[in-house]
Design an enzyme around this catalytic site. Structure first.
Site, mmCIF file in Angstrom:
data_model
loop_
_atom_site.group_PDB
_atom_site.id
_atom_site.type_symbol
_atom_site.label_atom_id
_atom_site.label_comp_id
_atom_site.label_asym_id
_atom_site.label_seq_id
_atom_site.Cartn_x
_atom_site.Cartn_y
_atom_site.Cartn_z
ATOM 1 N N CYS A 1 -43.162 -5.179 67.892
ATOM 2 C CA CYS A 1 -41.770 -5.408 68.279
ATOM 3 C C CYS A 1 -41.465 -4.604 69.529
ATOM 4 O O CYS A 1 -41.935 -3.481 69.687
ATOM 5 C CB CYS A 1 -40.825 -4.988 67.152
ATOM 6 S SG CYS A 1 -39.093 -5.331 67.521
ATOM 7 N N GLU B 1 -47.492 -9.112 58.614
ATOM 8 C CA GLU B 1 -47.215 -8.951 57.194
ATOM 9 C C GLU B 1 -46.188 -9.953 56.703
ATOM 10 O O GLU B 1 -45.251 -10.279 57.412
ATOM 11 C CB GLU B 1 -46.594 -7.585 56.945
ATOM 12 C CG GLU B 1 -47.508 -6.469 57.221
ATOM 13 C CD GLU B 1 -46.746 -5.161 57.098
ATOM 14 O OE1 GLU B 1 -47.317 -4.157 57.481
ATOM 15 O OE2 GLU B 1 -45.599 -5.167 56.643
ATOM 16 N N CYS C 1 -38.907 2.818 62.571
ATOM 17 C CA CYS C 1 -39.531 1.586 62.078
ATOM 18 C C CYS C 1 -41.014 1.542 62.441
ATOM 19 O O CYS C 1 -41.386 1.731 63.602
ATOM 20 C CB CYS C 1 -38.802 0.383 62.678
ATOM 21 S SG CYS C 1 -39.654 -1.180 62.431
ATOM 22 N N CYS D 1 -40.354 -12.712 52.722
ATOM 23 C CA CYS D 1 -39.936 -11.961 53.899
ATOM 24 C C CYS D 1 -40.994 -12.199 54.973
ATOM 25 O O CYS D 1 -42.165 -11.882 54.778
ATOM 26 C CB CYS D 1 -39.834 -10.484 53.525
ATOM 27 S SG CYS D 1 -39.476 -9.421 54.933
ATOM 28 N N CYS E 1 -40.831 -2.715 56.834
ATOM 29 C CA CYS E 1 -41.546 -3.593 57.751
ATOM 30 C C CYS E 1 -42.625 -2.857 58.537
ATOM 31 O O CYS E 1 -42.453 -1.735 58.983
ATOM 32 C CB CYS E 1 -40.592 -4.370 58.648
ATOM 33 S SG CYS E 1 -39.867 -3.462 59.986
ATOM 34 N N CYS F 1 -37.198 0.742 67.653
ATOM 35 C CA CYS F 1 -36.383 1.586 66.764
ATOM 36 C C CYS F 1 -37.267 2.714 66.213
ATOM 37 O O CYS F 1 -38.383 2.455 65.746
ATOM 38 C CB CYS F 1 -35.814 0.752 65.619
ATOM 39 S SG CYS F 1 -34.885 -0.669 66.225
HETATM 40 N N1 SAH Z 1 -35.939 -6.778 63.785
HETATM 41 C C1 SAH Z 1 -35.011 -7.147 62.780
HETATM 42 C C2 SAH Z 1 -35.641 -7.608 61.484
HETATM 43 C C3 SAH Z 1 -36.818 -6.825 60.962
HETATM 44 S S1 SAH Z 1 -36.481 -5.228 60.350
HETATM 45 C C4 SAH Z 1 -34.017 -6.015 62.532
HETATM 46 O O1 SAH Z 1 -34.259 -4.913 62.998
HETATM 47 O O2 SAH Z 1 -33.004 -6.273 61.911
HETATM 48 C C5 SAH Z 1 -35.614 -5.532 58.835
HETATM 49 C C6 SAH Z 1 -34.753 -4.364 58.377
HETATM 50 O O3 SAH Z 1 -35.576 -3.259 57.976
HETATM 51 C C7 SAH Z 1 -33.833 -3.828 59.476
HETATM 52 O O4 SAH Z 1 -32.527 -3.666 58.973
HETATM 53 C C8 SAH Z 1 -34.457 -2.490 59.803
HETATM 54 O O5 SAH Z 1 -33.527 -1.606 60.344
HETATM 55 C C9 SAH Z 1 -35.008 -2.062 58.477
HETATM 56 N N2 SAH Z 1 -36.037 -1.029 58.548
HETATM 57 C C10 SAH Z 1 -37.032 -0.925 59.443
HETATM 58 N N3 SAH Z 1 -37.802 0.157 59.198
HETATM 59 C C11 SAH Z 1 -37.281 0.736 58.094
HETATM 60 C C12 SAH Z 1 -37.634 1.888 57.341
HETATM 61 N N4 SAH Z 1 -38.657 2.649 57.683
HETATM 62 N N5 SAH Z 1 -36.875 2.201 56.268
HETATM 63 C C13 SAH Z 1 -35.826 1.419 55.911
HETATM 64 N N6 SAH Z 1 -35.448 0.318 56.575
HETATM 65 C C14 SAH Z 1 -36.159 -0.022 57.662
HETATM 66 FE FE1 SF4 Z 2 -38.052 -4.221 65.785
HETATM 67 FE FE2 SF4 Z 2 -38.284 -2.602 63.695
HETATM 68 FE FE3 SF4 Z 2 -36.207 -2.350 65.342
HETATM 69 FE FE4 SF4 Z 2 -36.365 -4.493 63.719
HETATM 70 S S1 SF4 Z 2 -36.150 -2.344 63.087
HETATM 71 S S2 SF4 Z 2 -35.859 -4.467 65.895
HETATM 72 S S3 SF4 Z 2 -38.595 -4.794 63.696
HETATM 73 S S4 SF4 Z 2 -38.348 -2.013 65.894
#
Ligand code: SAH
Ligand code: SF4
Length: 354
Positions: free
Chosen positions: A115, A95, A122, A108, A340, A119
């Site tokens: 990944c 995306e 996410c 973006c 994301c 997390c």
């Molecule tokens: N992997 C990197 C960059 C991609 S995620 C990282 O984790 O920083 C970009 C941002 O989106 C990160 O701060 C992540 O914590 C946040 N994010 C991911 N899933 C989310 C969600 N469901 N709601 C809000 N923020 C989210």
């Molecule tokens: Fe990976 Fe999502 Fe965690 Fe960013 S927030 S490191 S994209 S699992």
């Protein structure tokens, strides 16, 4: 896979031409055609290509260039945000999002398919890891967004954020090559200060970035102010705990003389209390830091909710009173699920259902 034109830095392009016995002066029109004119066919769309160069293009770089096809496009009711689902040469999908508003458009971009960091909140983490993207695949996303932006608005991209799918510092070299190309004054010419790299706290990557010649903006995803709390949301915290992470951030800030941005995804009842706000402010005390507060975008496999607006404001007030600057990230484009990995996740569940 062969390199594609999109993913070759200007200097690398010159070297590759020279190594094949082609005059490196051809780097200029080639780079210009791909990175500025956004021609998808590269020089096949430019007149007067001499046979040696044409032969080089046919044999040395992947014909057809970096294939990146639009699978799905979701506009947002704000009229400015667009989310693109793009298919790569092997069928993998990533995306890219166009965000912002007139005069300040931002792309973006994704750095990986899926990944490995896992997390829990996410959508990308919930998919697991498939593969890294090449520099060309990262650049091609930006070129796609730029092409559409020019067509829709006549404007050009001003900012790049590596906040799409994947952990950019876990795919370091291709991400750096891609950003070198996108900040090249002969290409899209995005100012390095207008590039933000967001990391979950992959410390070896932060250390490398601190020693990288370019001064990009660093964003670190925090979401918890103790190892126990952060570790529940971000499994890799066990390997790279908070104290080490903050030390790496301080080092980055000192070497680059730059402010570090911290992301805090607010989850109701998990990390949104007054106490959390106080502890966050304590943790970052004395640092040149800015906090981006992001109310959670709900995802399929995580049972969490965003706090209401009053709670978000109360949280922000506490860190502000403690001298910590912050921004609540606009929920612009929330209706396109601009968190994301979410468009892909939505499509996947749609496919699974039928
Ligand atoms: N992997 C990197 C960059 C991609 S995620 C990282 O984790 O920083 C970009 C941002 O989106 C990160 O701060 C992540 O914590 C946040 N994010 C991911 N899933 C989310 C969600 N469901 N709601 C809000 N923020 C989210
Ligand atoms: Fe990976 Fe999502 Fe965690 Fe960013 S927030 S490191 S994209 S699992």
């Amino acid at each position: 896979m062969m390199d594609t034109l999109e993913g070759l830095r200007y200097g690398a392009l010159e070297e590759r031409l020279a190594a094949s016995g082609v005059n490196p002066v051809h780097a200029k029109p080639l780079f210009n055609a791909v990175q500025r004119k956004l021609l998808r066919g590269g020089l096949s769309e430019v007149e007067g290509v001499l046979p040696p160069l044409q032969r080089w293009l046919d044999s040395e770089v992947a014909p057809g260039h970096c294939p990146i096809d639009l699978v799905d496009e979701t506009p947002s009711s704000d009229g400015f945000t667009r989310k693109y689902l793009l298919r790569l040469h092997d069928g993998a999908e990533v995306e890219s999002v166009r965000m912002g508003f007139p005069g300040r458009y931002t792309a973006c971009l994704s750095s990986q398919v899926g990944c490995a960091m896992g997390c829990v909140f996410c959508a990308t983490g919930q998919m697991g890891f498939s593969r890294n993207l090449s520099a060309g695949e990262i650049v091609a996303q930006a070129l796609h967004v730029e092409r559409e932006l020019r067509k829709d608005t006549g404007e050009q991209l001003r900012n790049i954020v590596m906040m799409g799918m994947g952990e950019p510092l876990h795919n370091f070299e291709p991400t750096m090559d891609a950003l070198e190309i996108l900040t090249d004054t002969r290409g899209l010419n995005i100012g390095p200060a207008r590039v933000a790299i967001s990391t979950v706290g992959y410390i070896p990557g932060i250390q490398k970035l601190a020693r990288h010649p370019k001064r990009y903006s660093l964003a670190v995803s925090l979401h918890g102010a103790s190892d126990a709390e952060r570790g529940k949301l971000i499994p890799i915290n066990k390997r790279w705990p908070l104290s080490d992470l903050l030390e790496a951030c301080r080092e980055y800030s000192a070497i680059k003389r730059a402010r570090v941005f911290f992301a805090w995804t607010l989850i109701r009842g998990v990390n949104d209390s007054d106490d959390h706000a106080h502890r966050l402010a304590n943790l970052l005390h004395g640092m040149d830091a800015h906090v981006n507060l992001i109310p959670l975008n709900p995802t399929e496999d995580y049972d969490g909710q965003a706090p209401d607006e009053l709670r978000v404001r109360a949280f922000q007030q506490i860190i502000q009173d403690a001298g910590l600057p912050s921004t609540v990230r606009q929920r612009r484009g929330i209706d396109v699920a601009a968190g994301c990995g979410q468009l892909k996740a939505k499509k996947r569940s749609r496919l699974q259902r039928y």
